[in-house]
Design a protein around this motif. Sequence first.
Motif, PDB file in Angstrom:
ATOM      1  N   PRO A 181     -18.402  48.448  -1.970  1.00 53.66           N
ATOM      2  CA  PRO A 181     -17.208  47.744  -1.501  1.00 53.66           C
ATOM      3  C   PRO A 181     -16.235  47.449  -2.634  1.00 53.66           C
ATOM      4  O   PRO A 181     -16.612  47.396  -3.813  1.00 53.66           O
ATOM      5  CB  PRO A 181     -17.788  46.454  -0.907  1.00 53.66           C
ATOM      6  N   TRP A 182     -14.981  47.226  -2.268  1.00 53.22           N
ATOM      7  CA  TRP A 182     -13.961  46.868  -3.247  1.00 53.22           C
ATOM      8  C   TRP A 182     -14.108  45.417  -3.676  1.00 53.22           C
ATOM      9  O   TRP A 182     -14.478  44.548  -2.880  1.00 53.22           O
ATOM     10  CB  TRP A 182     -12.563  47.068  -2.665  1.00 53.22           C
ATOM     11  N   SER A 183     -13.822  45.162  -4.934  1.00 49.36           N
ATOM     12  CA  SER A 183     -13.807  43.794  -5.449  1.00 49.36           C
ATOM     13  C   SER A 183     -12.516  43.101  -5.037  1.00 49.36           C
ATOM     14  O   SER A 183     -11.569  43.738  -4.555  1.00 49.36           O
ATOM     15  CB  SER A 183     -13.908  43.804  -6.975  1.00 49.36           C
ATOM     16  N   THR A 184     -12.455  41.793  -5.231  1.00 54.94           N
ATOM     17  CA  THR A 184     -11.212  41.065  -5.044  1.00 54.94           C
ATOM     18  C   THR A 184     -10.216  41.508  -6.111  1.00 54.94           C
ATOM     19  O   THR A 184     -10.563  41.583  -7.287  1.00 54.94           O
ATOM     20  CB  THR A 184     -11.442  39.555  -5.164  1.00 54.94           C
ATOM     21  N   PRO A 185      -8.993  41.842  -5.728  1.00 50.86           N
ATOM     22  CA  PRO A 185      -8.013  42.273  -6.733  1.00 50.86           C
ATOM     23  C   PRO A 185      -7.785  41.204  -7.795  1.00 50.86           C
ATOM     24  O   PRO A 185      -7.696  40.011  -7.488  1.00 50.86           O
ATOM     25  CB  PRO A 185      -6.748  42.516  -5.900  1.00 50.86           C
ATOM     26  N   ARG A 186      -7.683  41.660  -9.032  1.00 52.74           N
ATOM     27  CA  ARG A 186      -7.454  40.770 -10.177  1.00 52.74           C
ATOM     28  C   ARG A 186      -6.047  40.990 -10.710  1.00 52.74           C
ATOM     29  O   ARG A 186      -5.613  42.119 -10.911  1.00 52.74           O
ATOM     30  CB  ARG A 186      -8.489  41.066 -11.270  1.00 52.74           C
ATOM     31  N   ASN A 187      -5.326  39.887 -10.923  1.00 48.62           N
ATOM     32  CA  ASN A 187      -3.994  39.979 -11.501  1.00 48.62           C
ATOM     33  C   ASN A 187      -4.090  40.603 -12.890  1.00 48.62           C
ATOM     34  O   ASN A 187      -4.961  40.221 -13.692  1.00 48.62           O
ATOM     35  CB  ASN A 187      -3.369  38.586 -11.586  1.00 48.62           C
ATOM     36  N   LEU A 188      -3.233  41.586 -13.186  1.00 49.86           N
ATOM     37  CA  LEU A 188      -3.287  42.271 -14.477  1.00 49.86           C
ATOM     38  C   LEU A 188      -2.790  41.408 -15.628  1.00 49.86           C
ATOM     39  O   LEU A 188      -2.840  41.831 -16.778  1.00 49.86           O
ATOM     40  CB  LEU A 188      -2.499  43.574 -14.417  1.00 49.86           C
ATOM     41  N   GLY A 189      -2.300  40.224 -15.329  1.00 49.23           N
ATOM     42  CA  GLY A 189      -2.046  39.252 -16.385  1.00 49.23           C
ATOM     43  C   GLY A 189      -0.643  39.253 -16.933  1.00 49.23           C
ATOM     44  O   GLY A 189       0.227  40.045 -16.545  1.00 49.23           O
ATOM     45  N   ALA A 190      -0.453  38.365 -17.897  1.00 51.90           N
ATOM     46  CA  ALA A 190       0.881  38.106 -18.436  1.00 51.90           C
ATOM     47  C   ALA A 190       1.459  39.301 -19.184  1.00 51.90           C
ATOM     48  O   ALA A 190       2.667  39.519 -19.153  1.00 51.90           O
ATOM     49  CB  ALA A 190       0.837  36.881 -19.352  1.00 51.90           C
ATOM     50  N   VAL A 191       0.634  40.082 -19.861  1.00 49.71           N
ATOM     51  CA  VAL A 191       1.161  41.207 -20.639  1.00 49.71           C
ATOM     52  C   VAL A 191       1.852  42.216 -19.722  1.00 49.71           C
ATOM     53  O   VAL A 191       2.928  42.731 -20.040  1.00 49.71           O
ATOM     54  CB  VAL A 191       0.031  41.888 -21.441  1.00 49.71           C
ATOM     55  N   ILE A 192       1.263  42.479 -18.557  1.00 51.80           N
ATOM     56  CA  ILE A 192       1.837  43.430 -17.608  1.00 51.80           C
ATOM     57  C   ILE A 192       2.897  42.777 -16.733  1.00 51.80           C
ATOM     58  O   ILE A 192       3.979  43.323 -16.514  1.00 51.80           O
ATOM     59  CB  ILE A 192       0.735  44.044 -16.721  1.00 51.80           C
ATOM     60  N   ASN A 193       2.619  41.583 -16.230  1.00 54.39           N
ATOM     61  CA  ASN A 193       3.467  40.973 -15.209  1.00 54.39           C
ATOM     62  C   ASN A 193       4.458  39.940 -15.721  1.00 54.39           C
ATOM     63  O   ASN A 193       5.368  39.545 -14.990  1.00 54.39           O
ATOM     64  CB  ASN A 193       2.587  40.316 -14.137  1.00 54.39           C
ATOM     65  N   GLN A 194       4.294  39.471 -16.960  1.00 46.39           N
ATOM     66  CA  GLN A 194       5.170  38.421 -17.449  1.00 46.39           C
ATOM     67  C   GLN A 194       6.587  38.937 -17.658  1.00 46.39           C
ATOM     68  O   GLN A 194       6.831  39.832 -18.465  1.00 46.39           O
ATOM     69  CB  GLN A 194       4.649  37.851 -18.770  1.00 46.39           C
ATOM     70  N   SER A 195       7.512  38.420 -16.917  1.00 48.32           N
ATOM     71  CA  SER A 195       8.936  38.713 -17.097  1.00 48.32           C
ATOM     72  C   SER A 195       9.675  37.524 -16.516  1.00 48.32           C
ATOM     73  O   SER A 195       9.354  36.386 -16.827  1.00 48.32           O
ATOM     74  CB  SER A 195       9.317  40.046 -16.432  1.00 48.32           C
ATOM     75  N   ARG A 196      10.638  37.742 -15.639  1.00 48.29           N
ATOM     76  CA  ARG A 196      11.318  36.639 -14.969  1.00 48.29           C
ATOM     77  C   ARG A 196      10.655  36.374 -13.624  1.00 48.29           C
ATOM     78  O   ARG A 196      10.097  37.286 -13.004  1.00 48.29           O
ATOM     79  CB  ARG A 196      12.800  36.971 -14.779  1.00 48.29           C
ATOM     80  N   THR A 197      10.720  35.141 -13.169  1.00 51.25           N
ATOM     81  CA  THR A 197      10.093  34.807 -11.893  1.00 51.25           C
ATOM     82  C   THR A 197      10.757  35.525 -10.732  1.00 51.25           C
ATOM     83  O   THR A 197      10.194  35.610  -9.642  1.00 51.25           O
ATOM     84  CB  THR A 197      10.145  33.293 -11.651  1.00 51.25           C
ATOM     85  N   THR A 198      11.952  36.056 -10.956  1.00 49.79           N
ATOM     86  CA  THR A 198      12.665  36.797  -9.907  1.00 49.79           C
ATOM     87  C   THR A 198      12.382  38.284  -9.935  1.00 49.79           C
ATOM     88  O   THR A 198      12.908  39.030  -9.104  1.00 49.79           O
ATOM     89  CB  THR A 198      14.183  36.577 -10.045  1.00 49.79           C
ATOM     90  N   ASP A 199      11.566  38.756 -10.879  1.00 47.83           N
ATOM     91  CA  ASP A 199      11.372  40.192 -11.056  1.00 47.83           C
ATOM     92  C   ASP A 199      10.299  40.757 -10.129  1.00 47.83           C
ATOM     93  O   ASP A 199       9.378  40.062  -9.689  1.00 47.83           O
ATOM     94  CB  ASP A 199      10.983  40.502 -12.506  1.00 47.83           C
TER      95      ASP A 199
END
Length: 370
Positions: free
Chosen positions: A58-76
């Motif tokens: 089975p698939w695991s619960t998706p994990r956020n790739l974190g600030a390095v990948i996703n950190q930008s503006r809250t509107t992005d």
Amino acid sequence: MHSRPRQSMIGRAGEWGGLPRRRLLQGAGALGLAAILRPTAVFAERDDDNERLGPFGPWSTPRNLGAVINQSRTTDLNTHPGISKNGLSLYISSTRPGGVNGANIGNNPTGFLELWVSQRTSLEAPWGAPVNLDAFNTVPVINSIGSNTYAPNFSADGHLLFFSSTRPGGSGGSDMYVSRRSNKHDDFAWQEPLNLGPVINSPQADDAPNYFEDEETGIITMYFASTRPAGSNEHIYASTLGDDGTFGAAVLVPELSSTSNETRTSIRRDGLEFFLASTRPNGLIGKNDIWVSTRDSTLDPWSMPINLGPTVNFAGEITGAPALSWDGTTLYCYSTRPSPPHFGVRDLYVATREKLRKHERRDESDHQRS
């Protein structure tokens, strides 16, 4: 860590591989596009790919790739990923600032999507900060000023990059494009992209190309989402690469489509498992979920898609744009789920599953019979 390309072939009198650019841009049936799309000895390179894929757990619960990948503006938006065959380059579609659109605000409320790449040195290493695909170009090559560029997808040999864009000069609202690189390990050596032409593209939106090479039959199929014929919901279409090296007219894939919306897709490399994002109601958990369809062989029709369930999808939220790893054990996607950490309007996530060992396969089979 980020390799700089050699002098761009486009920068030398507008040539691509020794052919004048004018010759390459004569249309979908022209020699240039056919030469780019015509398959080479790809399968001969796959001496490490003979092991059968699956079955999987089975698939695991998706994990956020974190600030390095996703950190930008809250509107992005950080969305529509693509993963390289070796798993060391993660391509993302993002509205973050710093690309060819500069601050990336202007008249578009969320900014324009551009293609970026994050690299890592091994499958166990952390992802590096994303770098724009045009970071080392004096003028934009892949991304477009004032237009969206998104949904990256690769050929099996790693030399071709397919994507969607709303840039001027296409057939409709968004078209599919292809770019080529000589060095499949250089993420910054992509050459000027070519429109796949008006045979496969339409006056409507044609999005999220998904390139599949069938090792059993040698047939090459492009799956994609389109709002044709009337510009309403997107559904799944397929086009086959012809003997002339160009994609033919696309046809609806009815077993993968519904009266609802179907968008980004991802196919397992053996062609027996197909992931898609859809808003179809029967089994829907969020506002948009990831579903999966299977088949026994590439000559068989696809099964009715089933929802991946509440482990992967999130109630009341959007989960979409699946991108499957080469070995079938890792699934990248985006989601709007609010569970921390959360950085932008959409963040990128990763889920994993394990390939079952022989005794686990027997146990699972016995459980299904009991």
